[in-house]
Motif scaffolding. Structure first.
Motif, PDB file in Angstrom:
ATOM      1  N   ALA A  84      11.425  20.751 -87.911  1.00 43.89           N
ATOM      2  CA  ALA A  84      10.541  19.579 -87.868  1.00 43.89           C
ATOM      3  C   ALA A  84       9.211  19.927 -87.211  1.00 43.89           C
ATOM      4  CB  ALA A  84      11.227  18.439 -87.130  1.00 43.89           C
ATOM      5  N   ALA A  85       9.253  20.739 -86.160  1.00 38.98           N
ATOM      6  CA  ALA A  85       8.009  21.163 -85.512  1.00 38.98           C
ATOM      7  C   ALA A  85       7.172  22.012 -86.461  1.00 38.98           C
ATOM      8  CB  ALA A  85       8.318  21.942 -84.237  1.00 38.98           C
ATOM      9  N   GLY A  86       7.831  22.845 -87.258  1.00 35.93           N
ATOM     10  CA  GLY A  86       7.100  23.625 -88.254  1.00 35.93           C
ATOM     11  C   GLY A  86       6.461  22.754 -89.312  1.00 35.93           C
ATOM     12  N   ALA A  87       7.173  21.702 -89.735  1.00 34.86           N
ATOM     13  CA  ALA A  87       6.609  20.783 -90.726  1.00 34.86           C
ATOM     14  C   ALA A  87       5.423  20.022 -90.153  1.00 34.86           C
ATOM     15  CB  ALA A  87       7.684  19.821 -91.215  1.00 34.86           C
ATOM     16  N   VAL A  88       5.528  19.598 -88.908  1.00 32.01           N
ATOM     17  CA  VAL A  88       4.425  18.890 -88.256  1.00 32.01           C
ATOM     18  C   VAL A  88       3.244  19.837 -88.035  1.00 32.01           C
ATOM     19  CG1 VAL A  88       3.773  17.730 -86.097  1.00 32.01           C
ATOM     20  CG2 VAL A  88       5.915  17.152 -87.219  1.00 32.01           C
ATOM     21  N   PHE A  89       3.533  21.104 -87.825  1.00 26.84           N
ATOM     22  CA  PHE A  89       2.504  22.128 -87.638  1.00 26.84           C
ATOM     23  C   PHE A  89       1.512  22.139 -88.800  1.00 26.84           C
ATOM     24  CE2 PHE A  89       0.959  26.483 -88.029  1.00 26.84           C
ATOM     25  CZ  PHE A  89       0.645  26.826 -86.720  1.00 26.84           C
ATOM     26  N   SER A  90       1.996  21.880 -90.001  1.00 27.92           N
ATOM     27  CA  SER A  90       1.138  21.952 -91.184  1.00 27.92           C
ATOM     28  C   SER A  90       0.201  20.750 -91.316  1.00 27.92           C
ATOM     29  CB  SER A  90       1.992  22.072 -92.446  1.00 27.92           C
ATOM     30  OG  SER A  90       2.728  20.886 -92.654  1.00 27.92           O
ATOM     31  N   LEU A  91       0.404  19.709 -90.538  1.00 34.77           N
ATOM     32  CA  LEU A  91      -0.473  18.532 -90.630  1.00 34.77           C
ATOM     33  C   LEU A  91      -1.909  18.834 -90.250  1.00 34.77           C
ATOM     34  CD1 LEU A  91       1.649  15.582 -89.228  1.00 34.77           C
ATOM     35  CD2 LEU A  91       0.861  15.910 -91.559  1.00 34.77           C
ATOM     36  N   ALA A  92      -2.106  19.765 -89.346  1.00 30.22           N
ATOM     37  CA  ALA A  92      -3.462  20.061 -88.882  1.00 30.22           C
ATOM     38  C   ALA A  92      -4.328  20.653 -89.980  1.00 30.22           C
ATOM     39  CB  ALA A  92      -3.410  21.002 -87.691  1.00 30.22           C
ATOM     40  N   ALA A  93      -3.730  21.164 -91.030  1.00 26.81           N
ATOM     41  CA  ALA A  93      -4.511  21.721 -92.136  1.00 26.81           C
ATOM     42  C   ALA A  93      -5.197  20.632 -92.957  1.00 26.81           C
ATOM     43  CB  ALA A  93      -3.613  22.562 -93.037  1.00 26.81           C
ATOM     44  N   THR A  94      -4.631  19.434 -92.968  1.00 30.52           N
ATOM     45  CA  THR A  94      -5.216  18.355 -93.771  1.00 30.52           C
ATOM     46  C   THR A  94      -5.832  17.241 -92.927  1.00 30.52           C
ATOM     47  OG1 THR A  94      -3.064  17.276 -93.897  1.00 30.52           O
ATOM     48  CG2 THR A  94      -3.665  18.738 -95.698  1.00 30.52           C
ATOM     49  N   VAL A  95      -5.274  16.999 -91.772  1.00 30.73           N
ATOM     50  CA  VAL A  95      -5.787  15.947 -90.887  1.00 30.73           C
ATOM     51  C   VAL A  95      -6.523  16.639 -89.750  1.00 30.73           C
ATOM     52  CG1 VAL A  95      -5.191  13.926 -89.518  1.00 30.73           C
ATOM     53  CG2 VAL A  95      -3.782  14.544 -91.476  1.00 30.73           C
ATOM     54  N   THR A  96      -7.852  16.730 -89.858  1.00 31.40           N
ATOM     55  CA  THR A  96      -8.610  17.568 -88.935  1.00 31.40           C
ATOM     56  C   THR A  96      -8.639  17.051 -87.504  1.00 31.40           C
ATOM     57  OG1 THR A  96     -10.652  16.462 -89.607  1.00 31.40           O
ATOM     58  CG2 THR A  96     -10.064  18.501 -90.745  1.00 31.40           C
ATOM     59  N   TRP A  97      -8.455  15.763 -87.294  1.00 29.87           N
ATOM     60  CA  TRP A  97      -8.481  15.270 -85.922  1.00 29.87           C
ATOM     61  C   TRP A  97      -7.191  15.578 -85.175  1.00 29.87           C
ATOM     62  CZ3 TRP A  97      -4.901  11.510 -84.731  1.00 29.87           C
ATOM     63  CH2 TRP A  97      -4.380  10.793 -85.799  1.00 29.87           C
ATOM     64  N   LEU A  98      -6.208  16.149 -85.868  1.00 28.04           N
ATOM     65  CA  LEU A  98      -4.979  16.606 -85.218  1.00 28.04           C
ATOM     66  C   LEU A  98      -5.040  18.109 -84.929  1.00 28.04           C
ATOM     67  CD1 LEU A  98      -2.283  14.649 -87.258  1.00 28.04           C
ATOM     68  CD2 LEU A  98      -3.082  14.197 -84.950  1.00 28.04           C
ATOM     69  N   TRP A  99      -6.212  18.606 -84.579  1.00 31.08           N
ATOM     70  CA  TRP A  99      -6.418  20.029 -84.341  1.00 31.08           C
ATOM     71  C   TRP A  99      -5.541  20.562 -83.212  1.00 31.08           C
ATOM     72  CZ3 TRP A  99      -7.833  21.192 -79.447  1.00 31.08           C
ATOM     73  CH2 TRP A  99      -8.403  20.173 -78.689  1.00 31.08           C
ATOM     74  N   TRP A 100      -5.142  19.702 -82.296  1.00 27.74           N
ATOM     75  CA  TRP A 100      -4.348  20.110 -81.135  1.00 27.74           C
ATOM     76  C   TRP A 100      -2.864  20.248 -81.461  1.00 27.74           C
ATOM     77  CZ3 TRP A 100      -0.749  16.374 -80.388  1.00 27.74           C
ATOM     78  CH2 TRP A 100      -1.036  15.121 -80.926  1.00 27.74           C
ATOM     79  N   LEU A 101      -2.431  19.738 -82.585  1.00 25.56           N
ATOM     80  CA  LEU A 101      -1.011  19.716 -82.934  1.00 25.56           C
ATOM     81  C   LEU A 101      -0.376  21.104 -83.083  1.00 25.56           C
ATOM     82  CD1 LEU A 101       0.952  17.433 -83.242  1.00 25.56           C
ATOM     83  CD2 LEU A 101       0.477  17.387 -85.662  1.00 25.56           C
ATOM     84  N   PRO A 102      -1.038  22.093 -83.697  1.00 29.76           N
ATOM     85  CA  PRO A 102      -0.414  23.416 -83.769  1.00 29.76           C
ATOM     86  C   PRO A 102      -0.134  24.036 -82.402  1.00 29.76           C
ATOM     87  CG  PRO A 102      -2.181  23.270 -85.353  1.00 29.76           C
ATOM     88  CD  PRO A 102      -2.249  22.036 -84.520  1.00 29.76           C
ATOM     89  N   PHE A 103      -0.989  23.766 -81.432  1.00 28.50           N
ATOM     90  CA  PHE A 103      -0.752  24.286 -80.091  1.00 28.50           C
ATOM     91  C   PHE A 103       0.511  23.685 -79.487  1.00 28.50           C
ATOM     92  CE2 PHE A 103      -5.422  24.511 -80.556  1.00 28.50           C
ATOM     93  CZ  PHE A 103      -5.546  25.893 -80.499  1.00 28.50           C
ATOM     94  N   LEU A 104       0.695  22.392 -79.698  1.00 31.20           N
ATOM     95  CA  LEU A 104       1.880  21.714 -79.183  1.00 31.20           C
ATOM     96  C   LEU A 104       3.148  22.217 -79.870  1.00 31.20           C
ATOM     97  CD1 LEU A 104       2.887  19.325 -77.359  1.00 31.20           C
ATOM     98  CD2 LEU A 104       2.719  17.931 -79.408  1.00 31.20           C
ATOM     99  N   CYS A 105       3.106  22.356 -81.181  1.00 31.73           N
ATOM    100  CA  CYS A 105       4.280  22.815 -81.934  1.00 31.73           C
ATOM    101  C   CYS A 105       4.639  24.256 -81.592  1.00 31.73           C
ATOM    102  CB  CYS A 105       4.036  22.685 -83.430  1.00 31.73           C
ATOM    103  SG  CYS A 105       3.887  20.977 -83.985  1.00 31.73           S
ATOM    104  N   THR A 106       3.631  25.116 -81.478  1.00 34.68           N
ATOM    105  CA  THR A 106       3.884  26.508 -81.119  1.00 34.68           C
ATOM    106  C   THR A 106       4.401  26.605 -79.687  1.00 34.68           C
ATOM    107  OG1 THR A 106       2.096  27.139 -82.599  1.00 34.68           O
ATOM    108  CG2 THR A 106       2.867  28.801 -81.055  1.00 34.68           C
ATOM    109  N   GLY A 107       3.883  25.782 -78.811  1.00 38.10           N
ATOM    110  CA  GLY A 107       4.386  25.756 -77.440  1.00 38.10           C
ATOM    111  C   GLY A 107       5.836  25.308 -77.373  1.00 38.10           C
ATOM    112  N   LEU A 108       6.193  24.320 -78.174  1.00 42.15           N
ATOM    113  CA  LEU A 108       7.578  23.862 -78.233  1.00 42.15           C
ATOM    114  C   LEU A 108       8.494  24.977 -78.724  1.00 42.15           C
ATOM    115  CD1 LEU A 108       9.693  21.534 -78.127  1.00 42.15           C
ATOM    116  CD2 LEU A 108       9.103  21.096 -80.513  1.00 42.15           C
TER     117      LEU A 108
END
Length: 94
Positions: free
Chosen positions: A10-34
């Motif tokens: 699920a974290a990997g799937a959420v990780f891909s959101l930052a590619a399309t929703v630019t204001w979620l730029w911080w999300l990959p950092f959170l997912c990778t940290g998790l």
């Protein structure tokens, strides 16, 4: 163990959101940290399973359009298209 793998996918799937929703730029950092936090607490085999789950979830959410290409335009039956895309995602994340 299965719950951790599902959370990693699920974290990997959420990780891909930052590619399309630019204001979620911080999300990959959170997912990778998790992922790093859970893998640091696990043994080598479990950490490898978490990485495989994370990568498969990320690639599955990023390459969903391959299913449409294979099924709709390639006339591949739906179950085979799902298996083909899932196999590709698992092979690339390994």
């Amino acid at each position: 163990m299965i719950r951790d793998a599902a959370v990693a996918a699920a974290a990997g799937a959420v990780f891909s959101l930052a590619a399309t929703v630019t204001w979620l730029w911080w999300l990959p950092f959170l997912c990778t940290g998790l992922l790093a936090w859970r893998a640091a607490q696990a043994g080598p085999r479990r950490a490898a399973l978490l990485g495989l789950s994370f990568g498969s979830g990320w690639l599955g959410a990023s390459t969903w359009w391959l299913y449409i290409s294979l099924h709709t335009y390639g006339a591949l039956p739906s179950p085979l298209a799902v298996v083909a895309v899932a196999s590709l995602c698992m092979a690339l994340s390994a």
